[in-house]
Design a protein around this motif. Structure first.
Motif, PDB file in Angstrom:
ATOM      1  N   TYR A  33       0.901  -1.182  -0.112  1.00 61.49           N
ATOM      2  CA  TYR A  33      -0.156  -0.109   0.186  1.00 61.49           C
ATOM      3  C   TYR A  33       0.961   1.257   0.145  1.00 61.49           C
ATOM      4  CZ  TYR A  33      -3.306   3.662   1.349  1.00 61.49           C
ATOM      5  OH  TYR A  33      -4.119   4.714   1.453  1.00 61.49           O
ATOM      6  N   THR A  34       2.024   1.158   0.747  1.00 67.30           N
ATOM      7  CA  THR A  34       2.727   2.496   0.815  1.00 67.30           C
ATOM      8  C   THR A  34       3.419   2.709  -0.628  1.00 67.30           C
ATOM      9  OG1 THR A  34       3.558   1.776   2.826  1.00 67.30           O
ATOM     10  CG2 THR A  34       4.970   3.278   1.803  1.00 67.30           C
ATOM     11  N   TYR A  35       3.934   1.473  -1.474  1.00 66.51           N
ATOM     12  CA  TYR A  35       4.462   1.897  -2.812  1.00 66.51           C
ATOM     13  C   TYR A  35       3.320   2.371  -3.647  1.00 66.51           C
ATOM     14  CZ  TYR A  35       8.633  -0.337  -1.451  1.00 66.51           C
ATOM     15  OH  TYR A  35       9.904  -0.749  -0.608  1.00 66.51           O
ATOM     16  N   PHE A  36       2.012   1.711  -3.652  1.00 66.59           N
ATOM     17  CA  PHE A  36       0.936   2.315  -4.370  1.00 66.59           C
ATOM     18  C   PHE A  36       0.472   3.572  -4.029  1.00 66.59           C
ATOM     19  CE2 PHE A  36      -3.847   2.962  -4.451  1.00 66.59           C
ATOM     20  CZ  PHE A  36      -3.911   2.713  -5.626  1.00 66.59           C
ATOM     21  N   SER A  37       0.871   3.821  -2.822  1.00 66.24           N
ATOM     22  CA  SER A  37       0.431   5.481  -2.476  1.00 66.24           C
ATOM     23  C   SER A  37       1.337   6.445  -2.950  1.00 66.24           C
ATOM     24  CB  SER A  37       0.410   5.732  -0.896  1.00 66.24           C
ATOM     25  OG  SER A  37      -0.743   4.801  -0.361  1.00 66.24           O
ATOM     26  N   LEU A  38       2.638   6.049  -3.471  1.00 64.82           N
ATOM     27  CA  LEU A  38       3.514   6.848  -4.016  1.00 64.82           C
ATOM     28  C   LEU A  38       2.963   7.290  -5.500  1.00 64.82           C
ATOM     29  CD1 LEU A  38       6.780   4.945  -3.301  1.00 64.82           C
ATOM     30  CD2 LEU A  38       6.205   7.241  -2.323  1.00 64.82           C
ATOM     31  N   PHE A  40      -0.496   6.998  -6.610  1.00 64.36           N
ATOM     32  CA  PHE A  40      -1.783   7.052  -6.197  1.00 64.36           C
ATOM     33  C   PHE A  40      -2.031   7.839  -5.032  1.00 64.36           C
ATOM     34  CE2 PHE A  40      -1.941   4.016  -9.606  1.00 64.36           C
ATOM     35  CZ  PHE A  40      -2.968   4.226 -10.499  1.00 64.36           C
ATOM     36  N   ASP A  41      -1.761   9.293  -4.698  1.00 64.21           N
ATOM     37  CA  ASP A  41      -2.034   9.786  -3.470  1.00 64.21           C
ATOM     38  C   ASP A  41      -3.685   9.965  -3.482  1.00 64.21           C
ATOM     39  OD1 ASP A  41      -2.098  11.796  -5.266  1.00 64.21           O
ATOM     40  OD2 ASP A  41      -0.629  13.124  -4.286  1.00 64.21           O
ATOM     41  N   ASP A  42      -3.920  10.313  -2.191  1.00 67.13           N
ATOM     42  CA  ASP A  42      -5.137  10.916  -2.213  1.00 67.13           C
ATOM     43  C   ASP A  42      -5.927  12.098  -2.951  1.00 67.13           C
ATOM     44  OD1 ASP A  42      -5.798   8.862  -0.189  1.00 67.13           O
ATOM     45  OD2 ASP A  42      -5.789  10.343   1.479  1.00 67.13           O
ATOM     46  N   LEU A  45      -6.675  10.307  -6.365  1.00 69.31           N
ATOM     47  CA  LEU A  45      -7.779   9.324  -6.278  1.00 69.31           C
ATOM     48  C   LEU A  45      -8.889  10.298  -5.901  1.00 69.31           C
ATOM     49  CD1 LEU A  45      -6.429   6.670  -3.825  1.00 69.31           C
ATOM     50  CD2 LEU A  45      -7.170   6.221  -6.165  1.00 69.31           C
ATOM     51  N   GLU A  74     -12.337   5.800  -0.569  1.00 62.62           N
ATOM     52  CA  GLU A  74     -12.066   4.269  -0.108  1.00 62.62           C
ATOM     53  C   GLU A  74     -12.597   3.401  -0.942  1.00 62.62           C
ATOM     54  OE1 GLU A  74     -10.244   3.717   2.708  1.00 62.62           O
ATOM     55  OE2 GLU A  74      -9.912   5.719   2.613  1.00 62.62           O
ATOM     56  N   LYS A  77      -9.953   3.170  -3.708  1.00 61.76           N
ATOM     57  CA  LYS A  77      -8.694   2.243  -3.201  1.00 61.76           C
ATOM     58  C   LYS A  77      -9.167   0.764  -3.235  1.00 61.76           C
ATOM     59  CE  LYS A  77      -6.756   5.786   0.007  1.00 61.76           C
ATOM     60  NZ  LYS A  77      -6.418   6.143   1.175  1.00 61.76           N
TER      61      LYS A  77
END
Length: 109
Positions: A33-38, A40-42, A45, A74, A77
């Motif tokens: 999830y941390t790598y995904f968030s790099l 696709f930040d909020d 999204l 949410e 995600k």
């Protein structure tokens, strides 16, 4: 470049502006999830959610007793998690991803 060798335990030092670019150390363990968030930040999204909801309002689906319910970050995600998971664990039939039989189910999903 072929003559340059880098060791993962001793990466080259960064000589640029440390305030620019991603602020994340790839040399420590991190969750998927941390790598995904790099990527696709909020904020991104939320933009995807806004555009999805706008498209649904402008192009209504013509089905009896169907009304669009706006999505949110949410749910988006969860959707992208399913898209990525179904790409990593390939099953012969789409219905197999929802299998509940303990012999046939995929616990990673």
């Amino acid at each position: 470049f072929p003559n340059v060798l880098y060791s993962f335990s001793n990466p080259p030092s960064f000589s640029g502006n440390p305030q620019q670019g991603p602020n994340f150390s790839f040399y420590k363990p991190a969750s998927p999830y941390t790598y995904f968030s790099l990527f696709f930040d909020d904020a991104l999204l939320q933009h995807i959610v806004d555009q999805t909801n706008l498209y649904a309002r402008l192009h209504p689906f013509r089905r009896v007793n169907y009304q669009w319910v706006d999505t949110n970050v949410e749910e988006m995600k969860a959707f992208w998690g399913l898209v990525i998971s179904t790409g990593l664990v390939v099953l012969p039939n789409f219905q197999d991803y929802w299998e509940t039989d303990s012999i046939l189910s995929q616990p990673a999903l």
